[in-house]
Design a protein around this motif. Structure first.
Motif, mmCIF file in Angstrom:
data_model
loop_
_atom_site.group_PDB
_atom_site.id
_atom_site.type_symbol
_atom_site.label_atom_id
_atom_site.label_comp_id
_atom_site.label_asym_id
_atom_site.label_seq_id
_atom_site.Cartn_x
_atom_site.Cartn_y
_atom_site.Cartn_z
ATOM 1 N N CYS A 105 0.815 -1.218 0.000
ATOM 2 C CA CYS A 105 0.000 0.000 0.000
ATOM 3 C C CYS A 105 0.850 1.271 0.000
ATOM 4 O O CYS A 105 0.474 2.272 -0.625
ATOM 5 C CB CYS A 105 -0.918 0.007 1.217
ATOM 6 S SG CYS A 105 -2.248 -1.217 1.171
ATOM 7 N N LEU A 121 -5.759 -6.548 -5.374
ATOM 8 C CA LEU A 121 -6.563 -7.727 -5.016
ATOM 9 C C LEU A 121 -5.893 -8.504 -3.889
ATOM 10 O O LEU A 121 -6.558 -8.947 -2.940
ATOM 11 C CB LEU A 121 -6.740 -8.617 -6.243
ATOM 12 C CG LEU A 121 -7.471 -9.953 -6.010
ATOM 13 C CD1 LEU A 121 -8.892 -9.703 -5.525
ATOM 14 C CD2 LEU A 121 -7.471 -10.795 -7.286
ATOM 15 N N CYS A 124 -6.588 -6.810 -0.586
ATOM 16 C CA CYS A 124 -7.964 -7.033 -0.117
ATOM 17 C C CYS A 124 -8.122 -8.432 0.490
ATOM 18 O O CYS A 124 -8.753 -8.604 1.539
ATOM 19 C CB CYS A 124 -8.950 -6.851 -1.269
ATOM 20 S SG CYS A 124 -9.035 -5.156 -1.888
ATOM 21 N N ILE A 127 -6.398 -8.479 3.934
ATOM 22 C CA ILE A 127 -7.189 -7.781 4.954
ATOM 23 C C ILE A 127 -8.360 -8.653 5.396
ATOM 24 O O ILE A 127 -8.669 -8.758 6.597
ATOM 25 C CB ILE A 127 -7.690 -6.424 4.422
ATOM 26 C CG1 ILE A 127 -6.508 -5.472 4.219
ATOM 27 C CG2 ILE A 127 -8.702 -5.813 5.385
ATOM 28 C CD1 ILE A 127 -6.880 -4.173 3.549
ATOM 29 N N PHE A 128 -9.011 -9.292 4.449
ATOM 30 C CA PHE A 128 -10.134 -10.184 4.781
ATOM 31 C C PHE A 128 -9.647 -11.372 5.618
ATOM 32 O O PHE A 128 -10.298 -11.789 6.578
ATOM 33 C CB PHE A 128 -10.801 -10.687 3.504
ATOM 34 C CG PHE A 128 -11.982 -11.593 3.749
ATOM 35 C CD1 PHE A 128 -13.132 -11.114 4.364
ATOM 36 C CD2 PHE A 128 -11.930 -12.924 3.384
ATOM 37 C CE1 PHE A 128 -14.212 -11.948 4.608
ATOM 38 C CE2 PHE A 128 -13.001 -13.765 3.618
ATOM 39 C CZ PHE A 128 -14.152 -13.276 4.228
#
Length: 237
Positions: A105, A121, A124, A127-128
């Motif tokens: 990031c 992707l 994400c 993080i999930f």
């Protein structure tokens, strides 16, 4: 040896840190101190053997980066080892390796690297995954949650270490020495040294951490890092 191979080997070595650190009955800061001191001594021997030299000019040129990198390394180890003590090795390791998400990031801002869609992707998904780890602990066991938080704080220090070392030029893995110096004063002002109370087995575990993880591991880590881009470092981590 290629940069990718060196870095992957360092990740394999680091992956076993928790197995050793969790069973050493010392405060996290003291484990980090002895680990960095033993690792520094090991690397000094290696550098003497390969006739690697440090110049005063290169040290002064990088002095603030070295200080920041060493502080980041200290925080990284202290919070990571505390995470191992507060939760399971799996939880601590998985929350700690949220760091690559932070590197991906921030690399477009700090290192000016282009961020492609597939890497977004990956962020994400990571993080999930972290959300699922935290949720799996439930709200009734605060100890696991605190351990995961410590792992995330260690991840922030790891991120700072990654970016700072990408900016250091002309020096090879000097952070262990300075980290030991900073940690010595920290321990003297807080818990004091307890190493004399260790059993022979615990001393062997501590020696293994110092030589294999802080020595060989970081030698491969910084060698690989010098050959790779920030986002490649994150993904390989």
């Amino acid at each position: 040896m290629s940069g990718k191979l060196a870095f992957v080997l360092s990740m394999i070595i680091f992956g076993a840190v928790g197995v050793f650190a969790k069973y050493i009955p010392l405060f996290s800061s003291e484990i980090a101190f002895w680990m960095s001191l033993i690792g520094a001594c090991f690397l000094i021997v290696i550098f003497i053997y390969i006739k690697e030299s440090l110049t005063k000019r290169s040290i002064l040129k990088n002095k603030w980066r070295l200080i920041l990198s060493s502080v980041a390394l200290c925080g990284n180890w202290i919070f990571l080892f505390q995470a191992y003590k507060e939760t399971t090795i799996a939880n601590a390791a998985l929350s700690y390796y949220f760091a690559p998400v932070l590197v991906i990031c921030l690399s477009p801002i700090v290192l000016k690297e282009k961020l492609v869609s597939r890497k977004i992707l990956y962020v994400c998904v990571a993080i999930f995954g972290l959300f699922l780890i935290v949720q799996s602990q439930g709200t009734g066991d605060s100890k696991h949650f605190i351990g995961i938080v410590y792992g995330l704080i260690a991840a922030c220090f790891y991120t700072a270490l990654t970016f700072t070392n990408k900016c250091i030029c002309g020096l090879k893995e000097p952070e262990n020495t300075l980290a030991a110096f900073f940690l010595c004063f920290y321990i003297l002002g807080t818990t004091g040294f307890q190493v004399m109370t260790l059993s022979f087995k615990s001393v062997l575990l501590l020696m293994t951490l110092g030589i294999v993880h802080a020595g060989v591991g970081f030698l491969l880590f910084f060698w690989g890092m010098s050959k790779l881009k920030g986002q490649s470092i994150a993904i390989l981590s």
